[in-house]
Design a protein around this motif. Sequence first.
Motif, PDB file in Angstrom:
ATOM      1  N   SER A 184       0.847  -1.195   0.000  1.00  0.00           N
ATOM      2  CA  SER A 184       0.000   0.000   0.000  1.00  0.00           C
ATOM      3  C   SER A 184       0.875   1.235   0.000  1.00  0.00           C
ATOM      4  CB  SER A 184      -0.903   0.030   1.236  1.00  0.00           C
ATOM      5  OG  SER A 184      -1.826  -1.007   1.194  1.00  0.00           O
ATOM      6  N   ARG A 185       0.465   2.248  -0.760  1.00  0.00           N
ATOM      7  CA  ARG A 185       1.226   3.497  -0.816  1.00  0.00           C
ATOM      8  C   ARG A 185       1.094   4.221   0.511  1.00  0.00           C
ATOM      9  NH1 ARG A 185       2.975   5.704  -5.965  1.00  0.00           N
ATOM     10  NH2 ARG A 185       3.861   7.249  -4.562  1.00  0.00           N
ATOM     11  N   PHE A 186       2.157   4.233   1.293  1.00  0.00           N
ATOM     12  CA  PHE A 186       2.154   4.901   2.594  1.00  0.00           C
ATOM     13  C   PHE A 186       2.114   6.417   2.446  1.00  0.00           C
ATOM     14  CE2 PHE A 186       6.449   3.921   1.272  1.00  0.00           C
ATOM     15  CZ  PHE A 186       7.065   5.162   1.306  1.00  0.00           C
ATOM     16  N   ASP A 187       2.433   6.911   1.249  1.00  0.00           N
ATOM     17  CA  ASP A 187       2.449   8.354   1.019  1.00  0.00           C
ATOM     18  C   ASP A 187       1.176   8.855   0.353  1.00  0.00           C
ATOM     19  OD1 ASP A 187       3.097   6.937  -1.298  1.00  0.00           O
ATOM     20  OD2 ASP A 187       4.274   8.581  -2.122  1.00  0.00           O
ATOM     21  N   ARG A 188       0.174   7.989   0.203  1.00  0.00           N
ATOM     22  CA  ARG A 188      -1.118   8.344  -0.395  1.00  0.00           C
ATOM     23  C   ARG A 188      -2.225   7.799   0.497  1.00  0.00           C
ATOM     24  NH1 ARG A 188       2.480  10.114  -3.251  1.00  0.00           N
ATOM     25  NH2 ARG A 188       2.566  10.157  -5.511  1.00  0.00           N
ATOM     26  N   PRO A 189      -2.822   8.628   1.361  1.00  0.00           N
ATOM     27  CA  PRO A 189      -3.812   8.116   2.313  1.00  0.00           C
ATOM     28  C   PRO A 189      -5.140   7.680   1.691  1.00  0.00           C
ATOM     29  CG  PRO A 189      -3.596  10.491   2.527  1.00  0.00           C
ATOM     30  CD  PRO A 189      -2.552  10.047   1.552  1.00  0.00           C
ATOM     31  N   GLY A 190      -5.322   7.859   0.403  1.00  0.00           N
ATOM     32  CA  GLY A 190      -6.548   7.391  -0.240  1.00  0.00           C
ATOM     33  C   GLY A 190      -7.541   8.476  -0.566  1.00  0.00           C
ATOM     34  N   ASN A 191      -7.341   9.674  -0.050  1.00  0.00           N
ATOM     35  CA  ASN A 191      -8.267  10.776  -0.322  1.00  0.00           C
ATOM     36  C   ASN A 191      -7.719  11.715  -1.404  1.00  0.00           C
ATOM     37  OD1 ASN A 191      -6.212  12.052   1.010  1.00  0.00           O
ATOM     38  ND2 ASN A 191      -7.433  12.725   2.758  1.00  0.00           N
ATOM     39  N   GLY A 192      -6.689  11.276  -2.137  1.00  0.00           N
ATOM     40  CA  GLY A 192      -6.081  12.095  -3.169  1.00  0.00           C
ATOM     41  C   GLY A 192      -4.937  12.950  -2.671  1.00  0.00           C
ATOM     42  N   GLU A 193      -4.814  13.049  -1.350  1.00  0.00           N
ATOM     43  CA  GLU A 193      -3.744  13.843  -0.740  1.00  0.00           C
ATOM     44  C   GLU A 193      -2.407  13.111  -0.900  1.00  0.00           C
ATOM     45  OE1 GLU A 193      -2.646  15.533   3.733  1.00  0.00           O
ATOM     46  OE2 GLU A 193      -4.411  14.298   3.424  1.00  0.00           O
ATOM     47  N   ARG A 194      -1.324  13.869  -0.978  1.00  0.00           N
ATOM     48  CA  ARG A 194       0.016  13.297  -1.017  1.00  0.00           C
ATOM     49  C   ARG A 194       0.745  13.701   0.258  1.00  0.00           C
ATOM     50  NH1 ARG A 194       2.768  13.057  -6.751  1.00  0.00           N
ATOM     51  NH2 ARG A 194       1.028  12.233  -7.917  1.00  0.00           N
ATOM     52  N   LEU A 195       1.344  12.729   0.920  1.00  0.00           N
ATOM     53  CA  LEU A 195       2.107  12.990   2.128  1.00  0.00           C
ATOM     54  C   LEU A 195       3.591  13.087   1.778  1.00  0.00           C
ATOM     55  CD1 LEU A 195       0.397  10.394   4.497  1.00  0.00           C
ATOM     56  CD2 LEU A 195      -0.166  12.811   4.208  1.00  0.00           C
ATOM     57  N   GLY A 196       4.277  14.050   2.366  1.00  0.00           N
ATOM     58  CA  GLY A 196       5.705  14.181   2.132  1.00  0.00           C
ATOM     59  C   GLY A 196       6.484  13.141   2.909  1.00  0.00           C
ATOM     60  N   TYR A 197       7.605  12.729   2.364  1.00  0.00           N
ATOM     61  CA  TYR A 197       8.480  11.783   3.054  1.00  0.00           C
ATOM     62  C   TYR A 197       9.885  11.900   2.481  1.00  0.00           C
ATOM     63  CZ  TYR A 197       8.416   8.802  -1.063  1.00  0.00           C
ATOM     64  OH  TYR A 197       8.555   8.330  -2.334  1.00  0.00           O
TER      65      TYR A 197
END
Length: 120
Positions: A88-101
Amino acid sequence: MEAVEAGTATAHHLAQLVRAGSDIGGARPKATIWRDGLPLIAKFRSQGDAFDEPRVEATCLTLARACGIEVPAHEVVSIGSRSVLLVSRFDRPGNGERLGYSSAATMMGVTNTEYATNET
């Protein structure tokens, strides 16, 4: 992926890889795939691997979870005779948002070839 590693890739092969997900960095061959509307990282074996890298990484993730470390959902599937790790993409919470890492390589200031060859 095999055609690219073997040096026999055509424009069609390269277009498939770019469409699959060129936003994923790192030293391992991988692509973004979608399942049930959620993005997953598909991590493939490389031609030069001495062992089944996707299965070993899945085992490490499973052991980390057993130790209480939060890890992304994952599973190993087979495509033909090759293992593929789906994470699972840990940097994509599923709501279209992108998390920085930042990757471990970035934090250590090394390149993919340096940590892939144990030169650090």
